[in-house]
Design a protein around this motif. Structure first.
Motif, short mmCIF file in Angstrom:
data_model
loop_
_atom_site.label_atom_id
_atom_site.label_comp_id
_atom_site.label_asym_id
_atom_site.label_seq_id
_atom_site.Cartn_x
_atom_site.Cartn_y
_atom_site.Cartn_z
N THR A 74 -6.90 -1.67 -0.42
CA THR A 74 -7.88 -1.52 -1.50
C THR A 74 -8.11 -0.04 -1.80
OG1 THR A 74 -8.95 -3.53 -0.72
CG2 THR A 74 -10.20 -2.19 -2.26
N THR A 75 -7.95 0.80 -0.78
CA THR A 75 -8.14 2.24 -0.97
C THR A 75 -7.31 2.74 -2.16
OG1 THR A 75 -8.49 2.44 1.42
CG2 THR A 75 -7.94 4.47 0.21
N ALA A 76 -6.07 2.25 -2.27
CA ALA A 76 -5.17 2.77 -3.30
C ALA A 76 -5.58 2.34 -4.71
CB ALA A 76 -3.74 2.32 -3.01
N ILE A 77 -6.36 1.27 -4.83
CA ILE A 77 -6.77 0.82 -6.18
C ILE A 77 -8.23 1.19 -6.46
CG2 ILE A 77 -5.09 -1.06 -6.29
CD1 ILE A 77 -7.35 -3.02 -5.58
N ARG B 181 0.98 1.52 -2.87
CA ARG B 181 0.41 0.50 -3.77
C ARG B 181 -0.02 1.17 -5.09
NH1 ARG B 181 -1.83 -4.61 -3.19
NH2 ARG B 181 -1.27 -4.56 -1.00
N PRO B 182 0.43 0.64 -6.23
CA PRO B 182 0.06 1.28 -7.50
C PRO B 182 -1.40 1.03 -7.85
CG PRO B 182 1.41 -0.67 -7.90
CD PRO B 182 1.29 -0.52 -6.40
N PRO B 183 -1.97 1.86 -8.75
CA PRO B 183 -3.35 1.63 -9.17
C PRO B 183 -3.45 0.35 -10.00
CG PRO B 183 -2.33 3.36 -10.48
CD PRO B 183 -1.35 3.01 -9.41
N LEU B 184 -4.69 -0.11 -10.23
CA LEU B 184 -4.87 -1.30 -11.08
C LEU B 184 -4.35 -0.99 -12.48
CD1 LEU B 184 -8.51 -2.53 -10.30
CD2 LEU B 184 -6.35 -3.56 -9.58
N PRO B 185 -3.53 -1.89 -13.08
CA PRO B 185 -2.98 -1.62 -14.41
C PRO B 185 -4.08 -1.35 -15.43
CG PRO B 185 -2.18 -3.74 -13.55
CD PRO B 185 -3.09 -3.17 -12.52
N MET C 5 -0.04 5.58 -16.50
CA MET C 5 -0.57 6.94 -16.45
C MET C 5 -2.01 6.91 -15.93
SD MET C 5 -1.15 9.46 -19.65
CE MET C 5 -2.18 10.89 -19.51
N MET C 6 -2.25 7.60 -14.81
CA MET C 6 -3.60 7.66 -14.28
C MET C 6 -4.38 8.77 -14.98
SD MET C 6 -3.49 6.89 -10.25
CE MET C 6 -5.15 6.22 -10.34
N VAL C 7 -5.67 8.52 -15.23
CA VAL C 7 -6.49 9.53 -15.91
C VAL C 7 -7.60 9.94 -14.95
CG1 VAL C 7 -7.97 10.01 -17.88
CG2 VAL C 7 -5.97 8.52 -18.16
N ASN D 272 -5.83 6.29 -5.51
CA ASN D 272 -4.39 6.38 -5.32
C ASN D 272 -4.01 7.74 -4.74
OD1 ASN D 272 -1.31 5.89 -6.76
ND2 ASN D 272 -2.48 4.13 -6.01
N ALA D 273 -4.72 8.78 -5.17
CA ALA D 273 -4.45 10.12 -4.62
C ALA D 273 -4.86 10.17 -3.15
CB ALA D 273 -5.21 11.18 -5.41
N LEU D 274 -5.99 9.54 -2.81
CA LEU D 274 -6.44 9.55 -1.42
C LEU D 274 -5.41 8.84 -0.54
CD1 LEU D 274 -8.61 10.19 0.70
CD2 LEU D 274 -9.74 8.04 0.10
N ALA D 275 -4.98 7.64 -1.00
CA ALA D 275 -4.00 6.89 -0.21
C ALA D 275 -2.70 7.70 -0.11
CB ALA D 275 -3.76 5.53 -0.84
N GLY D 276 -2.26 8.29 -1.23
CA GLY D 276 -1.03 9.09 -1.21
C GLY D 276 -1.14 10.24 -0.23
#
Ligand SMILES: Cc1cc2nc3c(=O)[nH]c(=O)nc-3n(C[C@H](O)[C@H](O)[C@H](O)COP(=O)(O)OP(=O)(O)OC[C@H]3O[C@@H](n4cnc5c(N)ncnc54)[C@H](O)[C@@H]3O)c2cc1C
Length: 594
Positions: A47-50, A155-159, A167-169, A214-218
């Motif tokens: 869940t962290t990644a989303i 894991r990708p972010p929520l679409p 593209m993440m904002v 997503n940045a935290l998980a990355g």
């Protein structure tokens, strides 16, 4: 992802690759402990990644960067007033004392980097000890290219939280997208961001600039890669190995169905993210009105809690709430998969939005936190049906702020209408009829709301009366950033259901993260962090980041405690530091690593 090396015994075995687990494994590795992370799904991040990636951590050195005025006593006072339960009081005190050290340690020993959000009020800004800034940190954007060929495993972010298919904002850039047609500076910024994303798509088939959770998980994955900590993906932990009361390892099932046993010389860390997707535990621990919707990642099925119980761990069920709530709307994605949109901060509190029950009446202040909003749904529903509820706006507000998964400035609404996600009608009466809501009451409710918008005073619920309401509103909307007349047809609605962002009930632990049994005794070799440990907030939600903050800090504390245990053993048994009796008496002793 580096798969597990041949060794079947480690110092520390961590179950779950989310914020809690990856932090524990990374910090353990920095202390010279041989660690491994076991992850059930094929992707790291949980869940962290989303998530939004916000981290609530009072009194770090970073607060001065945003000119915040805070003290440990002030933060303790705030928590005492908002949470105020005896359960977890010792953990909250430890949290406040250790969070600044933990963040500093992570930043100096791993790739985790956080920055203070310039303005983000606590969720109860009028309570003594609350602050408007300085306690909330967010991950510094992360370049996915740093993960090399491992980046597809994140894991990708929520679409619904990305643009143009990925593209993440960043939070700070949202305002530029909103002002793209009004300000040359915003237009330039947006053009740069979109061009950068286009170039990434051509070269790497995805956006590489990661923000939020997503940045935290990355960043945590990067830390594990740098520290040579293997992550075993697609592998489910199915049981704990015991030696008497002590936990000495785990049993796993690999993706190919093979059973394996992995020994843990010093500790097993439960960090499997709570029980959001366990029907059984939801029935046991959540109110029936909560239903089955969850915004959490699908791997969070309560395994850590079941494993902890199997070793004698005690699950706290007396929290004020056993989950962290958010209203969601249900949707079907373009690829046919179903999803939920968490209505956390993007729409409910914006001017020109209001939520009503089936009787067509407002039942709460829509600008309160998502956690408060769902509790209000529960309370209201006891008097008059408010589950589901309906979030309503007009064309002007839809265009300006979006509504759930419908983004601001959306030209094409057809697919949302056709799928039944977005309800649209030329009049409020027709909208109410389509929803099965009392039309006369809805018209009267909106008429009152519109009158209040003119004076700027929400006579029913005081919306816009505190700093948090104003934060989720629109500062440019005056006199009240949270109310604007709903008058421009067509009118729109989405249907809101209660859901969770994660669960708060979990295993009772010591302030060092050791899992405790029913008598309050630590179970040797067993630790928990993240949502597998009972939330230190005991089911309250004092501010943004109150699950990820503790996940990082207790992940760090667990690893530090295990390192202390190793040091104590070394002092007792020499540098080998291994309690021989445990290996001798273990019935299924693993082949020991050199
Ligand atoms: C949309 C959204 C936004 C949010 N925003 C924020 C925010 O800004 N700030 C904040 O503090 N909180 C936020 N939250 C909540 C927060 O993301 C979670 O509470 C947090 O990520 C939980 O971290 P964790 O490490 O406990 O679990 P997770 O990150 O979920 O990781 C647990 C991992 O364990 C794995 N696992 C499960 N069972 C097993 C098993 N048997 N064997 C091996 N692996 C297993 C799972 O697959 C998962 O990958 C948000 C949540 C959502 C849904």
């Amino acid at each position: 992802m580096p798969q597990a090396a041949a060794a079947s015994e480690y110092d520390v075995v961590v179950i779950g690759a989310g914020a809690g687990g990856m932090t524990a494994a990374a910090v353990a590795a920095t202390r010279g402990l041989k660690s491994i992370v076991i992850e059930k799904t094929p992707l790291v991040g949980g869940t962290t990644a989303i998530s939004g990636g916000m981290v609530w951590a009072p009194n770090t050195t970073k607060r001065s960067l945003v000119g915040a005025d805070d003290t440990p006593a002030q933060a303790a006072n705030y928590l005492e007033t908002v949470v105020g339960t005896p359960e977890g009081a010792d953990l909250r005190a430890r949290y406040l004392a250790e969070a600044p050290k933990a963040i500093e340690y992570l930043e100096s020993h791993t790739s985790v980097r956080l920055t203070p959000v310039p303005f983000y009020p606590d969720y109860y800004p009028d309570v003594p000890g609350a602050t408007l800034r300085g306690r909330v940190l967010e991950p510094v954007p992360f370049d996915a290219r740093e993960l090399g060929n491992q980046s597809p495993s994140l894991r990708p972010p929520l679409p619904e939280f990305t643009l143009f298919g990925g593209m993440m904002v960043a939070r700070a850039d949202i305002v530029h997208f909103r002002n793209v047609f009004k300000s040359a500076r915003s237009a330039l910024r947006v053009a740069r961001l979109v061009a950068g994303y286009g170039a990434d798509r051509m070269r790497f088939h995805r956006g590489t600039s990661l923000v939020l959770g997503n940045a935290l998980a990355g960043r945590l994955v990067k830390s594990l890669l740098d520290l040579d900590v293997p992550i075993l993906l697609g592998t489910t932990v199915t049981g704990l190995r015991r030696d008497g009361k002590a936990v000495v390892g785990i049993e796993v099932r690999t993706a190919s169905g093979e059973a394996m046993s992995i020994g843990a010389r010093l500790g097993v860390v439960l960090a499997s993210g709570g029980f959001s997707h366990s029907d059984r535990l939801r029935r046991e621990l959540l109110p029936v009105e909560a239903g089955d919707a969850s915004a959490a990642a699908d791997g969070n099925t309560g395994d850590g809690i079941d494993l902890g119980k199997s070793a004698g761990g005690f699950v706290v069920s007396s929290n004020r709430n056993n989950a962290f709530w958010t209203p969601v709307s249900r949707l079907v994605r373009a690829n046919g998969e179903s999803g939920v949109y968490p209505h956390t901060v993007t729409d409910r509190g914006k001017p020109g939005m209001l939520a009503v029950n089936k009787a067509g009446r407002r039942f709460t202040n829509e600008a309160e936190s998502y956690h408060e909003f769902v509790q209000a749904m529960f309370r209201a529903n006891r008097q008059s049906a408010a589950i589901p509820a309906y979030l309503i706006c007009d064309r002007r507000a839809l265009w300006k702020y979006g509504l759930g998964a419908v983004r601001p400035m959306a030209w094409r609404l057809e697919s949302y209408r056709r799928s039944g996600y977005l309800h649209e009608a030329p009049t409020l009466r027709a909208l109410a009829d389509g929803l099965g809501v009392d039309a006369g009451n809805l018209e009267a409710t909106v008429a009152t709301y519109n009158r209040d918008a003119a004076t700027g005073v929400d006579t029913a619920f005081g919306r816009g009366s505190n700093a948090y309401h104003k934060y989720v509103g629109d500062p440019a909307n005056l006199p009240n950033p949270c109310i604007h007349p709903v008058v421009t047809p067509p009118f729109y609605a989405v249907v809101l259901h209660p859901a969770d962002l994660g669960t708060s009930a979990g295993l009772r632990t010591s302030p060092a993260g050791e899992v405790l049994d029913g008598e309050g005794q630590a179970i040797p070799g067993l630790y928990a962090c993240g949502n597998d440990m009972n939330s230190i907030m005991s089911g309250s939600y004092p501010g943004p980041g109150i699950t990820l903050g503790p996940a990082l800090v207790f992940g760090y504390l667990v690893a530090m405690r295990i390192a202390e245990t190793r040091d104590a053993q070394r002092a007792q048994w020499g540098s080998e530091g291994r309690p021989l009796v445990r290996l001798v008496s273990s019935s299924a002793a693993p082949p020991s690593a050199p």
